[in-house]
Design a protein around this motif. Structure first.
Motif, PDB file in Angstrom:
ATOM      1  N   LEU A   1      41.714  32.587  42.039  1.00  0.00           N
ATOM      2  CA  LEU A   1      41.612  32.260  40.612  1.00  0.00           C
ATOM      3  C   LEU A   1      40.440  31.310  40.373  1.00  0.00           C
ATOM      4  O   LEU A   1      39.649  31.478  39.444  1.00  0.00           O
TER       5      LEU A   1
ATOM      6  N   SER B   1      36.967  32.401  38.424  1.00  0.00           N
ATOM      7  CA  SER B   1      36.530  31.722  37.208  1.00  0.00           C
ATOM      8  C   SER B   1      35.174  31.052  37.415  1.00  0.00           C
ATOM      9  O   SER B   1      34.316  31.100  36.536  1.00  0.00           O
TER      10      SER B   1
ATOM     11  N   LEU C   1      48.591  36.763  38.487  1.00  0.00           N
ATOM     12  CA  LEU C   1      47.552  36.064  37.717  1.00  0.00           C
ATOM     13  C   LEU C   1      46.162  36.452  38.200  1.00  0.00           C
ATOM     14  O   LEU C   1      45.248  36.621  37.394  1.00  0.00           O
TER      15      LEU C   1
ATOM     16  N   THR D   1      43.471  38.129  35.785  1.00  0.00           N
ATOM     17  CA  THR D   1      42.157  37.504  35.595  1.00  0.00           C
ATOM     18  C   THR D   1      41.034  38.479  35.946  1.00  0.00           C
ATOM     19  O   THR D   1      40.061  38.607  35.201  1.00  0.00           O
TER      20      THR D   1
ATOM     21  N   ILE E   1      38.236  39.728  33.329  1.00  0.00           N
ATOM     22  CA  ILE E   1      36.805  39.500  33.552  1.00  0.00           C
ATOM     23  C   ILE E   1      36.051  40.824  33.540  1.00  0.00           C
ATOM     24  O   ILE E   1      35.002  40.965  32.917  1.00  0.00           O
TER      25      ILE E   1
ATOM     26  N   VAL F   1      40.924  29.140  33.067  1.00  0.00           N
ATOM     27  CA  VAL F   1      41.506  29.816  34.237  1.00  0.00           C
ATOM     28  C   VAL F   1      41.692  28.818  35.385  1.00  0.00           C
ATOM     29  O   VAL F   1      42.719  28.838  36.078  1.00  0.00           O
TER      30      VAL F   1
END
Lengths: 331, 234
Positions: free
Chosen positions: A32, A36, A166, A170, A174, A217
């Motif tokens: 994560l 990010s 998650l 994510t 993205i 994030v």
């Protein structure tokens, strides 16, 4: 009712399984963080060194929120709301640091964000004991499951599952953003701010948006991390963590989503494996930080653009399949 | 349509434009010729908002635009195909063109623009899925002009479209510029070092030297002017 009732009860993990669950959870968290940061340093080609600050803001935001409302609301909504709160805190942090700093370029942005990350940590470290726990850290009440000896394994499995859901969300978000008009505008700004401006794109807005989304994030990663750890201390969010996240992005290949997750796995696995060796393991144990560095140096020599470069694992797989098919037809 | 009056522009402490005044009427092709460093590019950058004037007025369709940011100015109908082309080399030709239509939110209108640009530059259609960096210099120039045309500008600013391009492609590009004026009704301000070609295409011309307009006339008259011939037409 606890979430445990949804899980296969009393999963027997054993020490090995426990270790693996811990590794996998950390892989999810660092994925994560890497994904990010990749948005900022990879796609948007800015150079931020303050990502650990947003991670810490998220972790402490979630911990603070959970402590405040613990006992006042049921566990699952509290967990979810603390995550949303953490994202909000980190996003506001991202906006406040992003607005003045994103007009800076390259090295200057790196220095400003690095300063920010350290300020967050030091501020928490010197906070009053009753507010954010100071240097002793904050204890986060368990809210989604009662963690006893019997359910410890279930809790880990659940957190690993949440972590990877998650990561998937994510990565999906993205990917879709990059393919949208706004996302492509961000890529255009990254390549040539002047040309992008001439086409009607507001470069500052595009950069701030990427920065704030990435901060949120990182904040989410912090929230989940805080709930998993049960206790968080400011020293965990030091600059070495930033280096680790940055390495994941570089190793995975700037702008590669699957590369990032793969690199997170590689890095965390090697780190945890080396750290787990018994104290009398001799050379391997004593020199683990050197070995860790050596692996990175070797990777950078042989894969300077990252493991997959800017490509995705599916692209690599397709090329390999094409190569095999060619070989077979030749034979 | 576009009027610059007494515009001063500085790079730091160095004055680049000295009270520059030019005007471009609707439907015209106007060219700004001059040697390297005379201030041609600076003039275009000031009109499109990449630089701010320290003195003077810039009005477009009666509205003052001097000092506004670039992304605001393009929204009012001025598109700038910049010096050095500045295409996005990592994006495909198609994506480059789509970026040009960033401010057009109506999908069918954007599609119409794309078709129009493909008609103007059929080579771009052939190369649609290639990345911009793999194009030849001439094709990149076509892409830069095509990208600027995607926003359906009223005024198109072209900075040295002939620079570093094979002569045969220069001919082609100049024919397409003429076509843009004739068929799209777009007004064009063209900056060129290739004064001969520019004056043959344009209606009127300005000669700029060290940040000052030293001469202005009908393009045909400038072509015949002995001083201009000596200085710029060799």
């Amino acid at each position: 009712m606890t979430l445990a009732s949804f899980l296969p009860l009393a999963i027997e993990l054993g020490p090995q399984g426990f270790w693996w669950m811990n590794v996998l959870f950390l892989v999810a968290i660092y994925s994560l963080l890497g994904l990010s940061l990749n948005l900022i340093n990879g796609y948007a080609r800015m150079f931020s060194l303050g990502h650990h600050g947003f991670w810490a803001m998220g972790a402490y935001g979630a911990a603070w929120f959970t402590i405040q409302f613990h006992g006042h609301m049921p566990g699952v909504p509290l967990f979810l709301m603390s995550c949303v709160f953490a994202m909000g805190v980190a996003a506001v942090g991202g906006l406040l640091i992003g607005l003045p700093c994103l007009r800076l370029r390259g090295d200057y942005l790196a220095i400003a964000t690095l300063g920010f990350g350290e300020i967050v940590r030091i501020a928490i470290q010197n906070s009053p004991r009753e507010a954010l726990g100071g240097s002793l850290g904050l204890e986060v009440p368990r809210v989604i499951m009662d963690v006893t000896r019997k359910t410890k394994a279930d809790f880990r499995v659940l957190m690993v599952a949440i972590g990877f859901v998650l990561v998937a969300l994510t990565a999906w978000a993205i990917r879709n953003y990059i393919r949208s008009a706004r996302g492509r505008a961000m890529l255009a700004v990254a390549q040539d701010e002047t040309a992008a401006g001439l086409l009607g794109i507001n470069p500052v807005r595009s950069k701030v948006l990427a920065f704030v989304a990435a901060s949120a994030v990182a904040g989410l990663a912090g929230a989940v991390y805080a709930h998993y750890q049960g206790i968080i201390t400011p020293l965990e969010f030091n600059f070495m963590e930033m280096v680790k996240i940055f390495l994941i992005v570089v190793l995975g290949g700037l702008g590669s989503i699957s590369g990032c997750v793969f690199a997170a796995f590689l890095l965390i696995f090697v780190e945890q494996w080396l750290a787990k060796l018994p104290a009398d393991a001799g050379f391997f144990k004593d020199w683990w930080q050197v070995e860790y560095a050596a692996i990175l140096v070797l990777l950078m020599i042989f894969r300077p653009r990252g493991i997959f470069g800017p490509r995705e694992i599916t692209d690599v797989w397709r090329d390999l399949k094409a190569k095999w098919a060619k070989k077979r037809s030749a034979a | 349509m576009l009027v610059l009056e007494g515009v001063d522009v500085y790079y730091g402490n160095i004055k680049a434009l000295h009270g520059l005044s030019i005007k471009v009427d609707e439907g015209e092709i106007v060219t700004l010729i001059g040697s390297n460093g005379a201030g041609k590019t600076t003039t275009l950058r000031t009109i499109s908002g990449l630089m701010s004037p320290r003195a003077g007025r810039i009005t477009f369709q009666g509205r003052e635009i001097g000092g506004e940011r670039a992304e605001r100015i393009v929204a009012q109908g001025i598109a700038h195909s910049p010096e050095g082309r500045r295409i996005f080399t990592d994006l495909t030709v198609r994506e480059n063109l789509d970026m040009g239509a960033y401010l057009i939110h109506d999908k069918s209108a954007a599609k119409e623009r794309l078709e129009r640009v493909y008609t103007l530059f059929p080579r771009l259609k052939e190369r649609a899925s290639q990345s911009g960096g793999t194009l030849s210099g001439g094709e990149q120039q076509m892409l830069a002009i095509g990208r600027a045309m995607m926003s359906r500008p009223k005024l198109l600013l072209l900075d040295e479209p002939s620079l570093g391009i094979a002569p045969i492609l220069v001919q082609e590009i100049f024919r397409e510029i003429e076509q843009i004026r004739r068929e799209d009704g777009t007004t064009i301000l063209l900056v060129e070092q290739n004064a001969h070609m520019a004056l043959k295409l344009a209606d009127r011309g300005y000669v700029i030297e060290t940040g000052r307009i030293v001469h202005e006339d009908e393009a045909g008259a400038l072509l015949d002017d002995p001083k201009v011939r000596e200085a710029y037409l060799g």
